[in-house]
Design a protein around this motif. Structure first.
Motif, mmCIF file in Angstrom:
data_model
loop_
_atom_site.group_PDB
_atom_site.id
_atom_site.type_symbol
_atom_site.label_atom_id
_atom_site.label_comp_id
_atom_site.label_asym_id
_atom_site.label_seq_id
_atom_site.Cartn_x
_atom_site.Cartn_y
_atom_site.Cartn_z
ATOM 1 N N GLU A 221 0.836 -1.202 0.000
ATOM 2 C CA GLU A 221 0.000 0.000 0.000
ATOM 3 C C GLU A 221 0.874 1.256 0.000
ATOM 4 O O GLU A 221 1.562 1.556 0.984
ATOM 5 C CB GLU A 221 -0.914 0.001 1.232
ATOM 6 N N GLN A 222 0.856 1.970 -1.136
ATOM 7 C CA GLN A 222 1.564 3.244 -1.277
ATOM 8 C C GLN A 222 3.033 3.126 -0.847
ATOM 9 O O GLN A 222 3.562 3.970 -0.114
ATOM 10 C CB GLN A 222 0.860 4.338 -0.453
ATOM 11 N N VAL A 223 3.694 2.072 -1.289
ATOM 12 C CA VAL A 223 5.067 1.792 -0.847
ATOM 13 C C VAL A 223 6.051 2.694 -1.589
ATOM 14 O O VAL A 223 6.009 2.811 -2.819
ATOM 15 C CB VAL A 223 5.422 0.306 -1.086
ATOM 16 N N ASN A 224 6.942 3.310 -0.819
ATOM 17 C CA ASN A 224 8.062 4.076 -1.371
ATOM 18 C C ASN A 224 9.357 3.382 -0.950
ATOM 19 O O ASN A 224 9.561 3.084 0.235
ATOM 20 C CB ASN A 224 8.068 5.514 -0.848
ATOM 21 N N PHE A 225 10.231 3.144 -1.924
ATOM 22 C CA PHE A 225 11.473 2.439 -1.601
ATOM 23 C C PHE A 225 12.534 2.735 -2.640
ATOM 24 O O PHE A 225 12.254 2.862 -3.833
ATOM 25 C CB PHE A 225 11.244 0.919 -1.555
ATOM 26 N N GLY A 226 13.779 2.836 -2.155
ATOM 27 C CA GLY A 226 14.950 2.960 -3.025
ATOM 28 C C GLY A 226 16.154 2.402 -2.301
ATOM 29 O O GLY A 226 16.276 2.537 -1.076
ATOM 30 N N TYR A 227 17.036 1.755 -3.044
ATOM 31 C CA TYR A 227 18.233 1.184 -2.415
ATOM 32 C C TYR A 227 19.175 2.278 -1.941
ATOM 33 O O TYR A 227 19.957 2.071 -1.014
ATOM 34 C CB TYR A 227 18.950 0.246 -3.399
ATOM 35 N N THR A 228 19.130 3.444 -2.592
ATOM 36 C CA THR A 228 19.888 4.616 -2.144
ATOM 37 C C THR A 228 18.944 5.813 -2.094
ATOM 38 O O THR A 228 17.832 5.765 -2.631
ATOM 39 C CB THR A 228 21.053 4.927 -3.106
ATOM 40 N N GLU A 229 19.399 6.882 -1.464
ATOM 41 C CA GLU A 229 18.550 8.060 -1.313
ATOM 42 C C GLU A 229 18.210 8.690 -2.656
ATOM 43 O O GLU A 229 17.158 9.308 -2.818
ATOM 44 C CB GLU A 229 19.246 9.087 -0.422
ATOM 45 N N HIS A 230 19.119 8.558 -3.607
ATOM 46 C CA HIS A 230 18.947 9.259 -4.886
ATOM 47 C C HIS A 230 18.415 8.363 -5.994
ATOM 48 O O HIS A 230 18.311 8.802 -7.131
ATOM 49 C CB HIS A 230 20.291 9.866 -5.309
#
Length: 456
Positions: A221-230
């Motif tokens: 549900e509305q997932v935000n993800f990144g392996y790095t900040e950028h």
């Protein structure tokens, strides 16, 4: 790192540290005897102590720094050797032996250079301390002779004092010699403490999820993800998998399919949104209770350096041998296992070097059969199988997914058609969802992907 550093610490604690303590006791005893013999000369000896502490303060940190650097270089060299030997067939197939030799030579040279620098500073430390100690003994001898000539002490007292001073000096020399080893041990300890102090970025929750008797619903549900900040992979990503539903994830490399598997198992923390099993956010669950609900068949199966039976039993360590054999039969692995030298008790070697790719895959499938968990993650479990084996395993997988909530990363048409729903992913987003026939008509991305990449 663990192997090299623990060996260094073992040597320091077992030998160098005991020598240092023994020499320290000898120095204190000699100092006490010197005080009883001539307090005045003993005071002169103590005046020389700061001149010994100065090189310790200046040079000892250098020894510790280069000791740690030397251990790092040795660890890099060991890692390169391990990697090359494990992939020796690839190295030889690409005629990369000379290149690997050059890399190894560079690693060795780097390690030797760091070790030479450490030895240089250690030798300097030992030499300076011994020089100061000997100069102190000579100076004390000169003062003692003057006191004998003036009648303040007898020649016998001076002889006894010099004997005690030589004992103290030899103790200091021994301490200075093993101090380099102790500094090396301190460097190794710092490296180990760094590892021990490393905290996981996916902290376990506190809620214990009981073993589920029925397949759960999986919700992103509305997932935000990144392996790095950028580098954001998912932004407001949402996906619902109904209880007992089999969903195929299809899309180009980098779309985020494997990342969904990792996030569901809470290998990485998400930056926003929530992932749920039924109504339980995975971030609030203990890692043990969460992963106890999930069985995984990776695209590159992991085989441990143990027997066949222990590799399959990894999915459920308490399983009996009969249950292991039944799981192998369901994965169509029983036939080739019985052809091995010792059957189910055959040692497979490191990383399963005695098995073909398809055989390793079927061991991993048997492991998932034995685990018998309500959530099943299949990362194209039939990718390494020949046509006959694939047909058999496809039939087994149809049985395996029944009564389970299943996510499948699919690259084969047979796998896609086996699932209840297909989700098309691109750049971390859901671009389409439906059955194969529907998507072929309505989704140009899926149609293009199916024609180019789905293997019939």
């Amino acid at each position: 790192r663990f192997t090299n550093d623990t060996s260094v610490i073992q040597t320091v604690v077992g030998m160098s540290l005991s020598m240092a303590l023994r020499s320290l006791v000898g120095f204190v005893g000699a100092l006490i005897l010197m005080t009883f013999t001539s307090p005045m000369l003993t005071l002169c000896v103590l005046v020389a102590v700061p001149f010994i502490l100065v090189p310790l303060k200046l040079i000892a940190p250098k020894v510790r720094h280069y000791s740690r650097l030397s251990q790092d270089r040795i660890a890099d060299m060991g890692s390169q050797i391990d990697e090359t030997l494990h992939e020796i067939m690839v190295v030889q197939a690409f005629n990369a032996v000379s290149g690997e030799q050059q890399k190894f030579t560079q690693k060795v040279s780097s390690a030797l250079q760091a070790a030479a620098t450490r030895i240089h500073y250690r030798s300097m430390l030992i030499g300076v301390i011994m020089l100061v100690s000997m100069l102190s003994v000579i100076g004390i001898g000169w003062l003692g002779i003057r006191q004998v000539m003036s009648g303040e002490i007898s020649a016998g007292q001076l002889s006894a004092f010099l004997f005690y001073a030589v004992l103290a000096g030899s103790s200091i020399a021994t301490i200075s010699e093993v101090l380099g080893d102790i500094q090396r041990g301190v460097g190794a300890s710092e490296r180990l403490l760094e590892l021990l102090a490393t905290t996981a970025n996916n902290n376990s929750g506190q809620v214990v999820l009981p073993t589920l008797d029925s397949p759960p619903q999986i919700s992103f549900e509305q997932v935000n993800f990144g392996y790095t900040e950028h580098a954001t992979l998912f932004k407001d990503f949402s996906l619902q998998v109904q209880p007992g539903e089999c969903v195929a994830l299809v899309g180009p490399s980098g779309a985020g399919k494997s990342s969904l598997f990792q996030l569901l198992q809470h290998f990485y923390p998400i930056q926003g949104g929530v992932i749920k099993l039924n109504d339980s956010p995975v971030t609030e669950l203990t890692l043990d209770s969460l992963r106890q609900q999930i069985a995984l068949v990776p695209q590159e199966p992991v085989i441990f350096a143990s027997t066949v039976i222990e590799n399959i039993r990894y999915g459920r360590p308490s399983a009996s041998e009969a249950e292991v054999i039944e799981a192998a039969k369901q994965a169509f692995a029983d036939d080739f296992i019985n052809e091995l030298s010792d059957g189910y008790h055959t040692q497979l070697g490191e990383r399963g070097v005695k098995l073909s790719g398809g055989q390793r895959q079927r061991i991993a499938i048997a492991r998932a059969f034995l685990a018998d968990r309500p959530v099943l993650l299949l990362d194209e479990a039939t990718s390494a199988l020949d046509a006959v084996s694939e047909h058999k395993v496809q039939q087994a997988l149809k049985y395996l997914i029944k009564g389970r909530t299943t996510l499948v990363i699919a690259h084969r048409l047979a796998t896609v058609q086996m699932c209840d729903r297909i989700v098309v992913m691109e750049n971390g987003m859901v671009r389409g969802s439906g059955k194969h026939e529907e998507l072929m008509k309505n989704d140009t991305l899926y149609k293009e992907y199916a024609e180019l990449q789905l293997i019939p």
